[in-house]
Design an enzyme around this catalytic site. Structure first.
Site, mmCIF file in Angstrom:
data_model
loop_
_atom_site.group_PDB
_atom_site.id
_atom_site.type_symbol
_atom_site.label_atom_id
_atom_site.label_comp_id
_atom_site.label_asym_id
_atom_site.label_seq_id
_atom_site.Cartn_x
_atom_site.Cartn_y
_atom_site.Cartn_z
ATOM 1 N N GLU A 147 8.732 -5.062 68.609
ATOM 2 C CA GLU A 147 7.476 -5.599 69.127
ATOM 3 C C GLU A 147 6.448 -4.503 69.396
ATOM 4 O OE1 GLU A 147 8.081 -8.463 72.313
ATOM 5 O OE2 GLU A 147 6.259 -7.799 73.303
ATOM 6 N N GLU A 188 -2.172 -5.974 75.606
ATOM 7 C CA GLU A 188 -2.313 -7.047 76.583
ATOM 8 C C GLU A 188 -3.466 -6.748 77.523
ATOM 9 O OE1 GLU A 188 1.509 -9.483 77.443
ATOM 10 O OE2 GLU A 188 1.980 -7.395 77.868
ATOM 11 N N ARG A 201 1.066 -12.499 66.565
ATOM 12 C CA ARG A 201 0.942 -13.628 67.481
ATOM 13 C C ARG A 201 -0.175 -13.344 68.480
ATOM 14 N NH1 ARG A 201 7.456 -14.758 68.476
ATOM 15 N NH2 ARG A 201 7.972 -14.715 66.246
ATOM 16 N N TRP A 207 -1.997 -16.550 78.432
ATOM 17 C CA TRP A 207 -1.089 -17.207 79.378
ATOM 18 C C TRP A 207 -1.363 -16.697 80.784
ATOM 19 C CZ3 TRP A 207 2.985 -14.235 81.725
ATOM 20 C CH2 TRP A 207 3.139 -12.936 81.200
#
Ligand SMILES: *[C@@H]1O[C@H](CO)[C@@H](O)[C@H](O)[C@H]1NC(C)=O
Ligand SMILES: *[C@@H]1O[C@H](CO)[C@@H](O)[C@H](O)[C@H]1NC(C)=O
Ligand SMILES: *[C@@H]1O[C@H](CO)[C@@H](O)[C@H](O)[C@H]1NC(C)=O
Ligand SMILES: *[C@@H]1O[C@H](CO)[C@@H](O)[C@H](O)[C@H]1NC(C)=O
Ligand SMILES: *[C@@H]1O[C@H](CO)[C@@H](O)[C@H](O)[C@H]1NC(C)=O
Ligand SMILES: *[C@@H]1O[C@H](CO)[C@@H](O)[C@H](O)[C@H]1NC(C)=O
Ligand SMILES: *[C@@H]1O[C@H](CO)[C@@H](O)[C@H](O)[C@H]1NC(C)=O
Ligand SMILES: *[C@@H]1O[C@H](CO)[C@@H](O)[C@H](O)[C@H]1NC(C)=O
Length: 360
Positions: free
Chosen positions: A121, A125, A205, A209
């Site tokens: 990954e 963010e 992706r 959230w």
């Protein structure tokens, strides 16, 4: 990283778990998995201001994401919202650029995640609480045991201003750029001698959230900068465009063994004429990533793509599939999952559980 020193060890642990919280349908390190659908073209571009067709090669895995004049809008209107899209193809080493304006709002996380089947990954963010920095992170093979992988470079008002967040991902290093300026380089050997180095085919992706959801664990909420107040909603993240240069174009990528090493990945073209320039080879081409800087044998006749040359993106999404924006999949980024991560569940279990909570 101004916010970091104030965080407790528990918070840092949670932060890493959150970032690592992604799922895979089949982990090739443990199982025999179907081949991944690859991006057979060298370059790919989505202009999300251009309307619905911009989503042609994207699957919506949670919620709804629409094209607007500012780009794809990822909106949290209420608790539980976590709209997310992912490419319907994988790429294998490459250069990715995302033009994004993060969402503002306490505890709101805007995420750009490269994720592979064995849970390698690479992340960006944006934490809405902090309108002056962005987080970079990475994981190799789902190893979430250490919590010191994140960095927090400064960036000018990321929630008010579009910036271009880029990653140049090769077999020797991963370099993160903000508006063309390098802010971090991770060398292969510095990631546990490569063992923790992301090196398997990824899909991209993008989602939003609420890390600050009140149902989340204390550490997660602390990492997210506080509890989300839904009366401040809507929280909106915009992605104007995405550019992907795939250093190893192919129709499929297949794990040749259970090592998760990039050298074990097999590339193949299974169809003829999968792209306009492929008229010469109608036969199946196969190859395996070699040890060169950016990896790679494209075929048995090996012409190595030059990773540095960044061609002008073709202003059209290579259309092969039509996207069905059904939310059949599990959600990658969920508040519920963030909470459960603290209970010590594995990311995969967490995600599956979260999906059940969301969709039941
Ligand atoms: C593989 O399976 C074992 C046993 O089920 C599990 O402990 C391990 O975490 C799995 N590894 C991966 C990479 O999924
Ligand atoms: C997206 O567009 C569709 C169709 O116009 C509309 O029904 C839906 O409410 C929109 N969703 C969001 C989150 O704006
Ligand atoms: C995208 O959606 C299609 C149709 O549901 C599915 O077959 C495919 O596996 C999905 N791809 C990814 C990478 O999620
Ligand atoms: C996970 O990473 C840590 C720290 O980098 C390392 O000590 C550990 O051996 C790794 N675990 C595996 C299974 O590679
Ligand atoms: C980053 O921004 C913060 C807040 O404005 C500031 O205190 C810090 O000095 C900056 N760090 C760097 C490396 O510029
Ligand atoms: C597959 O076809 C594409 C487009 O023609 C080409 O660029 C690529 O090198 C091929 N890949 C392999 C593994 O043969
Ligand atoms: C990506 O990294 C490769 C290998 O270091 C380098 O040759 C290339 O110029 C880089 N590309 C960009 C866009 O930074
Ligand atoms: C892509 O094409 C559309 C329609 O021709 C145009 O409006 C838009 O500005 C183009 N985007 C880029 C990034 O070139």
């Amino acid at each position: 990283m101004p916010s970091l020193p104030q965080l407790t060890v528990a918070a840092l642990a949670a932060a890493s778990l959150v970032a690592g919280q992604t799922y895979t349908d089949c982990n090739p390190l443990n199982e025999t998995c179907p081949s991944d659908t690859g991006l057979s073209s060298y370059s790919f571009f989505s202009d999300f201001t251009s309307g619905d067709s911009a989503f042609d090669r994207w699957n919506t895995t949670a919620g709804t994401v629409n094209s607007t004049s500012q780009g794809a809008a990822f909106i949290i209107n209420e608790q539980g919202d976590a709209p997310t899209i992912q490419t319907d193809f994988y790429f294998f080493f490459g250069y990715v650029e995302v033009k994004m304006k993060t969402a503002t709002g306490t505890g709101i996380i805007s995420s750009i995640v490269f994720e592979s089947d064995d849970l390698d990954e690479i992340d960006w963010e944006g934490i809405g609480t902090y309108n002056y920095e962005i987080e970079t992170n990475y994981f190799g093979k789902d190893n979430t045991t250490l919590y010191n992988r994140a960095t927090y470079p400064n960036v000018t008002t990321p929630s008010d201003t579009f910036h271009t967040y880029a990653v140049n991902w090769t077999s020797s290093a991963i370099e993160w750029f903000i508006d063309g300026v390098s802010v971090r380089t991770l060398y292969y050997e510095d990631a546990l001698d490569g063992k923790n180095f992301p090196q398997t085919p990824m899909n991209l992706r993008i989602g939003i959230w609420a890390g600050g959801d009140s149902s989340n664990g204390e550490g997660t909420i602390e990492w997210a900068g506080g509890e989300t107040d839904y009366s401040d909603a809507p929280f909106t993240m915009y992605v104007e465009s995405v550019k992907i240069i795939n250093y190893n174009p192919a129709d499929t990528y297949t794990y040749g063994d259970k090592t998760g090493d990039y050298t074990s990945i097999k590339l193949a073209n299974t169809t003829s004429g999968s792209s306009s320039s492929s008229s010469s080879s109608s036969s199946t081409g196969t190859g395996t990533a070699g040890g060169s800087t950016s990896a790679v044998g494209q075929s048995t006749t090996t012409t190595t793509p030059t990773p540095g040359t960044t061609p002008t993106p073709s202003n059209s999404t290579t259309s092969v599939s039509t996207s069905s924006a059904s939310s059949s999949g599990t959600s990658t980024f969920t508040a519920a999952a963030a909470g459960m991560a603290e209970l010590g569940m594995s990311p995969v279990v967490v995600l599956l559980s979260a999906a059940l909570m969301l969709f039941v």
